[in-house]
Design a protein around this motif. Structure first.
Motif, PDB file in Angstrom:
ATOM      1  N   ILE A  51     -11.787   9.246 -25.371  1.00  0.00           N
ATOM      2  CA  ILE A  51     -12.145   8.625 -26.640  1.00  0.00           C
ATOM      3  C   ILE A  51     -11.764   9.521 -27.818  1.00  0.00           C
ATOM      4  N   SER A  52     -10.904  10.484 -27.584  1.00  0.00           N
ATOM      5  CA  SER A  52     -10.525  11.427 -28.632  1.00  0.00           C
ATOM      6  C   SER A  52      -9.953  10.695 -29.840  1.00  0.00           C
ATOM      7  N   GLY A  53     -10.509  11.001 -31.011  1.00  0.00           N
ATOM      8  CA  GLY A  53     -10.013  10.419 -32.247  1.00  0.00           C
ATOM      9  C   GLY A  53     -10.465   9.002 -32.503  1.00  0.00           C
ATOM     10  N   PHE A  54     -11.341   8.465 -31.661  1.00  0.00           N
ATOM     11  CA  PHE A  54     -11.817   7.098 -31.850  1.00  0.00           C
ATOM     12  C   PHE A  54     -12.903   7.048 -32.917  1.00  0.00           C
ATOM     13  N   PHE A  55     -13.191   5.818 -33.368  1.00  0.00           N
ATOM     14  CA  PHE A  55     -14.313   5.559 -34.253  1.00  0.00           C
ATOM     15  C   PHE A  55     -15.355   4.766 -33.477  1.00  0.00           C
ATOM     16  N   ILE A  56     -16.626   5.045 -33.723  1.00  0.00           N
ATOM     17  CA  ILE A  56     -17.702   4.243 -33.172  1.00  0.00           C
ATOM     18  C   ILE A  56     -18.607   3.819 -34.320  1.00  0.00           C
ATOM     19  N   THR A  57     -19.309   2.705 -34.147  1.00  0.00           N
ATOM     20  CA  THR A  57     -20.266   2.297 -35.165  1.00  0.00           C
ATOM     21  C   THR A  57     -21.554   3.101 -35.000  1.00  0.00           C
ATOM     22  N   SER A  58     -22.335   3.130 -36.056  1.00  0.00           N
ATOM     23  CA  SER A  58     -23.618   3.842 -35.973  1.00  0.00           C
ATOM     24  C   SER A  58     -24.546   3.167 -34.970  1.00  0.00           C
ATOM     25  N   THR A  59     -24.378   1.860 -34.743  1.00  0.00           N
ATOM     26  CA  THR A  59     -25.175   1.163 -33.733  1.00  0.00           C
ATOM     27  C   THR A  59     -24.879   1.720 -32.345  1.00  0.00           C
ATOM     28  N   VAL A  60     -23.590   1.907 -32.035  1.00  0.00           N
ATOM     29  CA  VAL A  60     -23.205   2.485 -30.746  1.00  0.00           C
ATOM     30  C   VAL A  60     -23.711   3.923 -30.633  1.00  0.00           C
ATOM     31  N   ALA A  61     -23.560   4.685 -31.713  1.00  0.00           N
ATOM     32  CA  ALA A  61     -24.014   6.078 -31.692  1.00  0.00           C
ATOM     33  C   ALA A  61     -25.518   6.158 -31.439  1.00  0.00           C
ATOM     34  N   GLN A  62     -26.279   5.263 -32.071  1.00  0.00           N
ATOM     35  CA  GLN A  62     -27.726   5.299 -31.886  1.00  0.00           C
ATOM     36  C   GLN A  62     -28.118   4.887 -30.477  1.00  0.00           C
ATOM     37  N   GLU A  63     -27.375   3.963 -29.876  1.00  0.00           N
ATOM     38  CA  GLU A  63     -27.646   3.599 -28.484  1.00  0.00           C
ATOM     39  C   GLU A  63     -27.321   4.769 -27.556  1.00  0.00           C
ATOM     40  N   PHE A  64     -26.159   5.367 -27.751  1.00  0.00           N
ATOM     41  CA  PHE A  64     -25.711   6.463 -26.899  1.00  0.00           C
ATOM     42  C   PHE A  64     -26.644   7.664 -26.993  1.00  0.00           C
ATOM     43  N   LEU A  65     -27.151   7.902 -28.194  1.00  0.00           N
ATOM     44  CA  LEU A  65     -28.012   9.063 -28.433  1.00  0.00           C
ATOM     45  C   LEU A  65     -29.497   8.693 -28.422  1.00  0.00           C
ATOM     46  N   ARG A  66     -29.801   7.523 -27.914  1.00  0.00           N
ATOM     47  CA  ARG A  66     -31.168   7.078 -27.630  1.00  0.00           C
ATOM     48  C   ARG A  66     -32.126   7.306 -28.808  1.00  0.00           C
ATOM     49  N   VAL A  67     -31.733   6.788 -29.950  1.00  0.00           N
ATOM     50  CA  VAL A  67     -32.572   6.929 -31.136  1.00  0.00           C
ATOM     51  C   VAL A  67     -33.864   6.128 -30.987  1.00  0.00           C
ATOM     52  N   ARG A  68     -33.764   4.935 -30.370  1.00  0.00           N
ATOM     53  CA  ARG A  68     -34.932   4.056 -30.275  1.00  0.00           C
ATOM     54  C   ARG A  68     -35.550   4.068 -28.882  1.00  0.00           C
ATOM     55  N   ASP A  69     -36.845   3.859 -28.856  1.00  0.00           N
ATOM     56  CA  ASP A  69     -37.562   3.700 -27.594  1.00  0.00           C
ATOM     57  C   ASP A  69     -37.168   2.356 -26.985  1.00  0.00           C
ATOM     58  N   ALA A  70     -36.744   2.357 -25.736  1.00  0.00           N
ATOM     59  CA  ALA A  70     -36.254   1.132 -25.101  1.00  0.00           C
ATOM     60  C   ALA A  70     -37.339   0.076 -24.981  1.00  0.00           C
ATOM     61  N   ALA A  71     -38.571   0.492 -24.800  1.00  0.00           N
ATOM     62  CA  ALA A  71     -39.664  -0.459 -24.592  1.00  0.00           C
ATOM     63  C   ALA A  71     -40.183  -1.042 -25.900  1.00  0.00           C
ATOM     64  N   THR A  72     -40.337  -0.213 -26.917  1.00  0.00           N
ATOM     65  CA  THR A  72     -40.960  -0.662 -28.165  1.00  0.00           C
ATOM     66  C   THR A  72     -39.961  -0.941 -29.283  1.00  0.00           C
ATOM     67  N   GLY A  73     -38.765  -0.370 -29.190  1.00  0.00           N
ATOM     68  CA  GLY A  73     -37.795  -0.513 -30.266  1.00  0.00           C
ATOM     69  C   GLY A  73     -38.039   0.421 -31.431  1.00  0.00           C
TER      70      GLY A  73
END
Length: 250
Positions: free
Chosen positions: A6-28
């Motif tokens: 994925i070198s040099g790719f762009f991701i959306t902040s939504t993808v970044a937050q999913e990948f980096l587990r910003v939200r609790d999966a159960a409660t959101g």
């Protein structure tokens, strides 16, 4: 979700937050908060740009930066649960500047093993030169419009509404920015091809959805969304006010 080269790719902040587990999966609910520099006072902002820790005297058993980050509120007129998200701009700033120190401070209240795992994931993205495109105010009406179209076409929403919403936020961000989107979701690719009139190419285990070559279609979706017929769905995106001083910002 994120694999291969994925070198040099762009991701959306939504993808970044999913990948980096910003939200609790159960409660959101948000588990930690990532600040953009403009939400910090002068001294804290200086530390931010220097890649240095901001807080030195705060307990590390609860999250920091909640009042210093951006906030997106989406209301669906009781058709679906309201959604509150934090740190789309904050996450993009951290990733795009490679600011590991502030990211580590953001997750410092989490269990040690998870802190290490999240920091490694963050470092992985930065080391590959991945850039983050944040969800902006112009992306949300596009996502709302796409979600309405998805429902009208009879596509089944995912059992967790948040997952379908995230798909549309990702697609809406690509449409609004007229950039290509790669996805493993066959139904999302099919929807984009049929509804957005985008060019879709199957490539191994993923699909490439092209908006850049069909900029006219991307503009059509964006323009129609700007004139979005009011169905009671609303959103507001708060940008944190810059404090005058004080480094102890939470």
């Amino acid at each position: 979700m994120i694999d291969g080269d994925i070198s040099g790719f762009f991701i959306t902040s939504t993808v970044a937050q999913e990948f980096l587990r910003v939200r609790d999966a159960a409660t959101g609910e948000a588990r930690y908060f990532t600040p953009p520099p403009y939400g910090l006072g002068p001294i804290a902002r200086g530390a931010y740009f220097a890649g240095q820790k901001i807080h030195s005297d705060r307990p590390n058993d609860r999250p920091l930066f909640k009042r210093a980050t951006d906030k997106l509120i989406m209301d669906f007129n009781n058709e679906f649960p309201s959604v509150v998200e934090y740190g789309h701009a904050g996450m993009a700033h951290l990733l795009n500047s490679g600011n590991r120190a502030i990211f580590e401070e953001s997750v410092n209240h989490l269990p040690k093993r998870e802190r290490k795992d999240l920091t490694n994931k963050f470092t992985f993205l930065v080391s590959r030169g991945v850039k983050c495109v944040p969800v902006q105010p112009e992306c949300v009406p596009v996502a709302f419009d796409l979600l309405k179209r998805l429902m009208r076409r009879g596509f089944n929403l995912k059992s967790n509404f948040r997952n379908s919403l995230n798909d549309m936020l990702i697609l809406g961000t690509a449409v609004a920015n007229e950039v290509d989107l790669w996805t493993k979701d066959e139904l999302l690719a099919q929807f984009a091809e049929e509804e957005c009139r985008s060019k879709v190419k199957a490539c191994g285990n993923h699909y490439e959805i092209n908006f850049s070559e069909r900029a006219d279609c991307a503009r059509r979706i964006s323009q129609e969304s700007k004139g979005y017929v009011n169905t009671g769905w609303r959103f507001v995106m708060h940008r944190p006010p810059a404090p005058s001083a004080a480094i102890n910002r939470r």
